[in-house]
Design a protein around this motif. Structure first.
Motif, PDB file in Angstrom:
ATOM      1  N   LEU A  18       2.496 -14.156  -3.295  1.00  0.00           N
ATOM      2  CA  LEU A  18       2.309 -13.376  -2.078  1.00  0.00           C
ATOM      3  C   LEU A  18       1.056 -13.819  -1.334  1.00  0.00           C
ATOM      4  CD1 LEU A  18       3.081  -9.822  -3.463  1.00  0.00           C
ATOM      5  CD2 LEU A  18       4.516 -11.178  -1.953  1.00  0.00           C
ATOM      6  N   PRO A  19       1.131 -13.900  -0.018  1.00  0.00           N
ATOM      7  CA  PRO A  19      -0.082 -14.200   0.753  1.00  0.00           C
ATOM      8  C   PRO A  19      -1.097 -13.069   0.591  1.00  0.00           C
ATOM      9  CG  PRO A  19       1.899 -14.389   2.120  1.00  0.00           C
ATOM     10  CD  PRO A  19       2.309 -13.767   0.817  1.00  0.00           C
ATOM     11  N   ASP A  20      -2.380 -13.388   0.789  1.00  0.00           N
ATOM     12  CA  ASP A  20      -3.429 -12.370   0.732  1.00  0.00           C
ATOM     13  C   ASP A  20      -3.106 -11.229   1.684  1.00  0.00           C
ATOM     14  OD1 ASP A  20      -4.899 -13.715  -1.147  1.00  0.00           O
ATOM     15  OD2 ASP A  20      -6.195 -14.719   0.326  1.00  0.00           O
ATOM     16  N   GLY A  21      -3.327  -9.996   1.234  1.00  0.00           N
ATOM     17  CA  GLY A  21      -3.099  -8.829   2.067  1.00  0.00           C
ATOM     18  C   GLY A  21      -1.663  -8.342   2.084  1.00  0.00           C
ATOM     19  N   TRP A  22      -0.780  -8.962   1.318  1.00  0.00           N
ATOM     20  CA  TRP A  22       0.620  -8.548   1.282  1.00  0.00           C
ATOM     21  C   TRP A  22       0.904  -7.835  -0.034  1.00  0.00           C
ATOM     22  CZ3 TRP A  22       4.965  -9.931   4.533  1.00  0.00           C
ATOM     23  CH2 TRP A  22       4.571 -10.489   5.734  1.00  0.00           C
ATOM     24  N   ALA A  23       1.947  -7.041  -0.035  1.00  0.00           N
ATOM     25  CA  ALA A  23       2.397  -6.355  -1.242  1.00  0.00           C
ATOM     26  C   ALA A  23       3.891  -6.591  -1.405  1.00  0.00           C
ATOM     27  CB  ALA A  23       2.108  -4.852  -1.137  1.00  0.00           C
ATOM     28  N   ALA A  24       4.393  -6.377  -2.587  1.00  0.00           N
ATOM     29  CA  ALA A  24       5.812  -6.546  -2.870  1.00  0.00           C
ATOM     30  C   ALA A  24       6.378  -5.247  -3.415  1.00  0.00           C
ATOM     31  CB  ALA A  24       6.031  -7.675  -3.863  1.00  0.00           C
ATOM     32  N   GLU A  25       7.654  -5.149  -3.420  1.00  0.00           N
ATOM     33  CA  GLU A  25       8.346  -3.965  -3.903  1.00  0.00           C
ATOM     34  C   GLU A  25       9.331  -4.384  -4.983  1.00  0.00           C
ATOM     35  OE1 GLU A  25      11.576  -0.843  -2.006  1.00  0.00           O
ATOM     36  OE2 GLU A  25      10.180  -1.875  -0.728  1.00  0.00           O
ATOM     37  N   VAL A  26       9.441  -3.612  -6.036  1.00  0.00           N
ATOM     38  CA  VAL A  26      10.410  -3.871  -7.097  1.00  0.00           C
ATOM     39  C   VAL A  26      11.817  -3.726  -6.523  1.00  0.00           C
ATOM     40  CG1 VAL A  26      11.311  -2.984  -9.279  1.00  0.00           C
ATOM     41  CG2 VAL A  26       8.848  -3.022  -8.877  1.00  0.00           C
ATOM     42  N   LYS A  27      12.721  -4.597  -6.926  1.00  0.00           N
ATOM     43  CA  LYS A  27      14.128  -4.454  -6.545  1.00  0.00           C
ATOM     44  C   LYS A  27      14.801  -3.626  -7.626  1.00  0.00           C
ATOM     45  CE  LYS A  27      18.180  -4.873  -4.803  1.00  0.00           C
ATOM     46  NZ  LYS A  27      18.728  -3.546  -4.938  1.00  0.00           N
ATOM     47  N   TRP A  28      15.039  -2.370  -7.303  1.00  0.00           N
ATOM     48  CA  TRP A  28      15.679  -1.448  -8.233  1.00  0.00           C
ATOM     49  C   TRP A  28      17.174  -1.713  -8.261  1.00  0.00           C
ATOM     50  CZ3 TRP A  28      12.517   1.594 -11.036  1.00  0.00           C
ATOM     51  CH2 TRP A  28      11.236   1.799 -10.552  1.00  0.00           C
ATOM     52  N   ASP A  29      17.825  -1.338  -9.341  1.00  0.00           N
ATOM     53  CA  ASP A  29      19.276  -1.471  -9.446  1.00  0.00           C
ATOM     54  C   ASP A  29      19.895  -0.140  -9.032  1.00  0.00           C
ATOM     55  OD1 ASP A  29      21.753  -2.534  -9.931  1.00  0.00           O
ATOM     56  OD2 ASP A  29      21.644  -2.350 -12.109  1.00  0.00           O
ATOM     57  N   GLY A  30      19.918   0.098  -7.722  1.00  0.00           N
ATOM     58  CA  GLY A  30      20.433   1.362  -7.213  1.00  0.00           C
ATOM     59  C   GLY A  30      20.946   1.211  -5.798  1.00  0.00           C
ATOM     60  N   TRP A  31      20.910   2.310  -5.052  1.00  0.00           N
ATOM     61  CA  TRP A  31      21.360   2.320  -3.654  1.00  0.00           C
ATOM     62  C   TRP A  31      20.180   2.535  -2.738  1.00  0.00           C
ATOM     63  CZ3 TRP A  31      25.778   6.382  -4.336  1.00  0.00           C
ATOM     64  CH2 TRP A  31      26.886   5.760  -4.915  1.00  0.00           C
ATOM     65  N   ARG A  32      20.048   1.700  -1.745  1.00  0.00           N
ATOM     66  CA  ARG A  32      19.000   1.869  -0.734  1.00  0.00           C
ATOM     67  C   ARG A  32      19.308   3.131   0.061  1.00  0.00           C
ATOM     68  NH1 ARG A  32      14.405  -1.165  -0.794  1.00  0.00           N
ATOM     69  NH2 ARG A  32      13.168  -0.456   0.942  1.00  0.00           N
ATOM     70  N   ALA A  33      18.279   3.932   0.331  1.00  0.00           N
ATOM     71  CA  ALA A  33      18.488   5.190   1.055  1.00  0.00           C
ATOM     72  C   ALA A  33      17.227   5.577   1.812  1.00  0.00           C
ATOM     73  CB  ALA A  33      18.871   6.303   0.079  1.00  0.00           C
ATOM     74  N   LEU A  34      17.417   6.430   2.778  1.00  0.00           N
ATOM     75  CA  LEU A  34      16.324   7.036   3.539  1.00  0.00           C
ATOM     76  C   LEU A  34      16.341   8.526   3.259  1.00  0.00           C
ATOM     77  CD1 LEU A  34      16.939   5.194   6.898  1.00  0.00           C
ATOM     78  CD2 LEU A  34      15.074   4.773   5.297  1.00  0.00           C
ATOM     79  N   LEU A  35      15.174   9.093   3.006  1.00  0.00           N
ATOM     80  CA  LEU A  35      15.053  10.518   2.723  1.00  0.00           C
ATOM     81  C   LEU A  35      14.094  11.128   3.734  1.00  0.00           C
ATOM     82  CD1 LEU A  35      14.641  12.198  -0.677  1.00  0.00           C
ATOM     83  CD2 LEU A  35      13.028  12.736   1.129  1.00  0.00           C
ATOM     84  N   SER A  36      14.496  12.260   4.283  1.00  0.00           N
ATOM     85  CA  SER A  36      13.633  12.992   5.201  1.00  0.00           C
ATOM     86  C   SER A  36      13.613  14.457   4.784  1.00  0.00           C
ATOM     87  CB  SER A  36      14.184  12.861   6.629  1.00  0.00           C
ATOM     88  OG  SER A  36      13.500  13.738   7.496  1.00  0.00           O
TER      89      SER A  36
END
Length: 119
Positions: A18-36
Motif C-alpha cells: 500500500l502507498p503511504d497514507g492508504w489503508a486496506a480492507e479485509v475481503k469478507w466472505d459475505g454480502w456487500r451491504a449498506l446500513l443506515s
C-alpha cells in the motif's frame, strides 16, 4: 432527500504493498451491504438496492446502539464453527417474518466494516 452512497467494491491489485497514507480492507466472505440508522429506522440495502432488513431482523438490535444519521458500508457475514459460512447467507433473501427470525437464531448474521482506502 438524503440517500445512501453507492457501496465500495473490492478491486484486485497487482502489488499488495500500500502507498503511504492508504489503508486496506479485509475481503469478507459475505454480502456487500449498506446500513443506515436514523430516527429508529433501519435501512439495510444490497449493493443493487434490494431491501435486506426483513431478512436480517437480528441486525436491528445492534443498529439501535448507533447514533442517528449513521450510514455504514460493510459486509453481512455468518460465522459457524469458527469460520465464515457464506452458505448460511444463501436463502435468507426468501425469508421474512418467522422464517427470518428462526434463521437469525440458528445462524445470526453480523455486519462488519473496515477501513477505506484514501490519501
Amino acid at each position: 432527500m438524503w440517500k445512501l452512497p453507492d457501496p465500495m467494491l473490492a478491486a484486485s491489485v497487482s502489488d499488495p504493498a500500500l502507498p503511504d497514507g492508504w489503508a486496506a480492507e479485509v475481503k469478507w466472505d459475505g454480502w456487500r451491504a449498506l446500513l443506515s440508522w436514523d430516527s429508529g429506522r433501519l435501512v439495510l440495502l444490497s449493493r443493487r438496492g434490494t431491501d435486506l432488513a426483513p431478512s436480517f431482523p437480528e441486525l436491528r438490535s445492534g443498529a439501535v446502539q448507533l447514533p442517528d444519521a449513521t450510514a455504514l458500508d460493510g459486509e453481512l457475514v455468518v460465522w459457524e464453527s469458527g469460520r465464515l459460512a457464506f452458505e448460511r447467507l444463501q436463502g435468507r433473501l426468501q425469508r421474512r417474518g418467522a422464517g427470518a427470525a428462526l434463521l437469525a437464531e440458528q445462524w445470526p448474521a453480523h455486519f462488519v466494516t473496515g477501513a477505506h482506502a484514501g490519501s
